[in-house]
Design a protein around this motif. Sequence first.
Motif, PDB file in Angstrom:
ATOM      1  N   GLN A   1       1.016  -1.105   0.043  1.00 45.46           N
ATOM      2  CA  GLN A   1       0.057   0.024   0.194  1.00 45.46           C
ATOM      3  C   GLN A   1       0.976   1.203  -0.067  1.00 45.46           C
ATOM      4  OE1 GLN A   1      -2.609  -0.334   3.449  1.00 45.46           O
ATOM      5  NE2 GLN A   1      -4.161  -1.431   2.456  1.00 45.46           N
ATOM      6  N   GLU A   2       0.477   2.351  -0.385  1.00 43.49           N
ATOM      7  CA  GLU A   2       1.027   3.523  -0.663  1.00 43.49           C
ATOM      8  C   GLU A   2       0.819   4.502   0.680  1.00 43.49           C
ATOM      9  OE1 GLU A   2       1.090   4.620  -5.282  1.00 43.49           O
ATOM     10  OE2 GLU A   2      -0.363   5.357  -4.314  1.00 43.49           O
ATOM     11  N   ASN A   3       2.004   4.824   1.104  1.00 46.59           N
ATOM     12  CA  ASN A   3       2.014   5.538   2.462  1.00 46.59           C
ATOM     13  C   ASN A   3       3.012   6.763   2.281  1.00 46.59           C
ATOM     14  OD1 ASN A   3       1.551   6.116   5.073  1.00 46.59           O
ATOM     15  ND2 ASN A   3       3.377   4.824   5.741  1.00 46.59           N
ATOM     16  N   PRO A   4       2.545   7.684   1.238  1.00 48.30           N
ATOM     17  CA  PRO A   4       3.374   8.838   1.143  1.00 48.30           C
ATOM     18  C   PRO A   4       3.368  10.001   2.259  1.00 48.30           C
ATOM     19  CG  PRO A   4       1.343   9.201  -0.008  1.00 48.30           C
ATOM     20  CD  PRO A   4       1.068   7.861   0.474  1.00 48.30           C
ATOM     21  N   ALA A   5       4.486  10.478   2.242  1.00 48.47           N
ATOM     22  CA  ALA A   5       4.906  11.351   3.457  1.00 48.47           C
ATOM     23  C   ALA A   5       4.563  12.826   2.738  1.00 48.47           C
ATOM     24  CB  ALA A   5       6.180  11.471   3.996  1.00 48.47           C
ATOM     25  N   GLY A   6       4.255  14.083   3.608  1.00 48.96           N
ATOM     26  CA  GLY A   6       4.200  15.243   3.456  1.00 48.96           C
ATOM     27  C   GLY A   6       2.802  15.835   3.530  1.00 48.96           C
ATOM     28  N   ILE A   7       2.764  17.173   3.239  1.00 44.42           N
ATOM     29  CA  ILE A   7       1.297  17.853   2.907  1.00 44.42           C
ATOM     30  C   ILE A   7       1.363  18.489   1.705  1.00 44.42           C
ATOM     31  CG2 ILE A   7       1.058  17.908   5.433  1.00 44.42           C
ATOM     32  CD1 ILE A   7       1.673  20.918   5.106  1.00 44.42           C
TER      33      ILE A   7
ATOM     34  N   ILE B   1       2.087  27.310   0.923  1.00 40.03           N
ATOM     35  CA  ILE B   1       3.432  27.322   1.501  1.00 40.03           C
ATOM     36  C   ILE B   1       4.271  27.016   0.264  1.00 40.03           C
ATOM     37  CG2 ILE B   1       2.761  26.965   4.097  1.00 40.03           C
ATOM     38  CD1 ILE B   1       3.306  24.002   3.594  1.00 40.03           C
ATOM     39  N   LEU B   2       5.473  27.077   0.480  1.00 38.34           N
ATOM     40  CA  LEU B   2       6.645  26.479  -0.193  1.00 38.34           C
ATOM     41  C   LEU B   2       6.534  24.923  -0.435  1.00 38.34           C
ATOM     42  CD1 LEU B   2       9.549  29.165  -0.098  1.00 38.34           C
ATOM     43  CD2 LEU B   2       8.069  28.860  -1.889  1.00 38.34           C
ATOM     44  N   PRO B   3       6.615  24.260  -1.481  1.00 34.80           N
ATOM     45  CA  PRO B   3       6.604  22.730  -1.511  1.00 34.80           C
ATOM     46  C   PRO B   3       7.924  22.318  -0.616  1.00 34.80           C
ATOM     47  CG  PRO B   3       6.560  23.549  -3.680  1.00 34.80           C
ATOM     48  CD  PRO B   3       6.843  24.973  -2.830  1.00 34.80           C
ATOM     49  N   ASP B   4       7.487  21.168  -0.019  1.00 35.99           N
ATOM     50  CA  ASP B   4       8.377  20.319   0.934  1.00 35.99           C
ATOM     51  C   ASP B   4       9.039  21.162   2.076  1.00 35.99           C
ATOM     52  OD1 ASP B   4       8.383  18.300  -1.277  1.00 35.99           O
ATOM     53  OD2 ASP B   4      10.012  19.276  -2.160  1.00 35.99           O
TER      54      ASP B   4
ATOM     55  N   ILE C   1      -0.553  14.574   1.665  1.00 33.66           N
ATOM     56  CA  ILE C   1      -0.385  14.031   0.258  1.00 33.66           C
ATOM     57  C   ILE C   1      -1.100  12.628   0.077  1.00 33.66           C
ATOM     58  CG2 ILE C   1       1.210  12.795  -1.367  1.00 33.66           C
ATOM     59  CD1 ILE C   1       1.491  16.118  -0.848  1.00 33.66           C
ATOM     60  N   ASN C   2      -1.512  11.763   1.094  1.00 30.66           N
ATOM     61  CA  ASN C   2      -2.258  10.533   0.997  1.00 30.66           C
ATOM     62  C   ASN C   2      -3.629  10.951   0.812  1.00 30.66           C
ATOM     63  OD1 ASN C   2      -3.192  11.323   3.691  1.00 30.66           O
ATOM     64  ND2 ASN C   2      -2.181   9.533   4.619  1.00 30.66           N
ATOM     65  N   GLY C   3      -4.107  12.268   0.994  1.00 32.87           N
ATOM     66  CA  GLY C   3      -5.501  12.773   0.861  1.00 32.87           C
ATOM     67  C   GLY C   3      -6.276  12.986   2.016  1.00 32.87           C
ATOM     68  N   GLU C   4      -5.967  12.440   3.265  1.00 29.59           N
ATOM     69  CA  GLU C   4      -6.351  12.746   4.280  1.00 29.59           C
ATOM     70  C   GLU C   4      -6.195  14.323   5.093  1.00 29.59           C
ATOM     71  OE1 GLU C   4      -5.076   9.639   7.387  1.00 29.59           O
ATOM     72  OE2 GLU C   4      -6.749   8.489   6.923  1.00 29.59           O
ATOM     73  N   MET C   5      -7.183  14.750   5.462  1.00 28.52           N
ATOM     74  CA  MET C   5      -7.075  16.075   6.065  1.00 28.52           C
ATOM     75  C   MET C   5      -6.983  15.912   7.437  1.00 28.52           C
ATOM     76  SD  MET C   5      -7.791  17.649   3.061  1.00 28.52           S
ATOM     77  CE  MET C   5      -8.448  19.267   3.261  1.00 28.52           C
ATOM     78  N   ARG C   6      -5.904  16.788   8.166  1.00 27.62           N
ATOM     79  CA  ARG C   6      -5.799  16.766   9.622  1.00 27.62           C
ATOM     80  C   ARG C   6      -6.040  18.167  10.155  1.00 27.62           C
ATOM     81  NH1 ARG C   6      -1.767  13.118  10.776  1.00 27.62           N
ATOM     82  NH2 ARG C   6      -2.127  13.617  12.962  1.00 27.62           N
ATOM     83  N   GLN C   7      -6.526  18.017  11.253  1.00 25.24           N
ATOM     84  CA  GLN C   7      -7.000  19.478  11.933  1.00 25.24           C
ATOM     85  C   GLN C   7      -6.155  19.751  13.208  1.00 25.24           C
ATOM     86  OE1 GLN C   7     -11.293  20.145  12.733  1.00 25.24           O
ATOM     87  NE2 GLN C   7     -10.665  21.015  14.822  1.00 25.24           N
ATOM     88  N   ILE C   8      -5.674  21.023  13.171  1.00 26.44           N
ATOM     89  CA  ILE C   8      -4.815  21.513  14.409  1.00 26.44           C
ATOM     90  C   ILE C   8      -5.750  22.777  14.852  1.00 26.44           C
ATOM     91  CG2 ILE C   8      -2.707  22.755  14.932  1.00 26.44           C
ATOM     92  CD1 ILE C   8      -2.928  20.773  11.621  1.00 26.44           C
TER      93      ILE C   8
END
Length: 187
Positions: A18-24, A75-78, A129-136
Motif C-alpha cells: 500500500q502507498e504511504n506517502p509523506a508530506g502535506i 506554502i513553499l513545496p516540501d 499527500i495521502n488525501g487525509e485532512m488533519r485538523q490543528i
Amino acid sequence: MPCTDTIATENIDFCADQENPAGISPVEIYCARVIDFDTIEKPTALGAALTLVEAGSITAAHTFTAPKGFFKINILPDTGSVETTNEGEKGSKTNTNVFSGTLPGNSARNIGFIRKYQNVGMIFIVKQINGEMRQIGSQDSPAYLTEASGTTGLKAGDINGMPVKFADVQSYPAPVYTGTITEFGGV
C-alpha cells in the motif's frame, strides 16, 4: 465510578504494497479564526467511541454564518508538515499538534498575515499527500502562532520565505477531518 471500554479491540496492520506517502499539500491548507465559527466539531469522546477510527477523526462538518468560512494559504513545496508530540507524565498525557510551513516570499501580504493572526486562536485543516485532512486547533484549545521568521536568502537557490508554526495542546493527536470544508464567501 467503573471504567468502561467502548472501543472494540482491533488489529493495527499494514500491507507493504500500500502507498504511504509523506508530506502535506502546499496548496490545500485551510484556516479560520475560532471566533468565525458557529459550531466547531471534535472527535467522539474516548468513552463513547466504538472504533479506533471514530476516536481519531472528526466526521461532522464545522459550520459558519455566511460569508465567514475557511480561507486558503499556500506554502513553499516540501516545507510543511503536521507533527504531534505526546507529552507529560503518566496519567496526565497531552498532545502538542503543530502545523508548520514556509510562506513564499517576504511580501507585505505575508507580513500582514503574521501581524493579523499572531495572537488569534485559529483552526487549520491541512491536506496530507495521502488525501487525509488533519485538523490543528479546536474550540477549547485553538492553534496559535508559536514561531514566525523571514529571510530573503543570501544567494541564488536559497529559500525566500517566512517559516511559520501554529500549535495547539489537546488530549488527542491532530485528528483526521472528514467533514465539509466551507470556504469564506459561501464558496
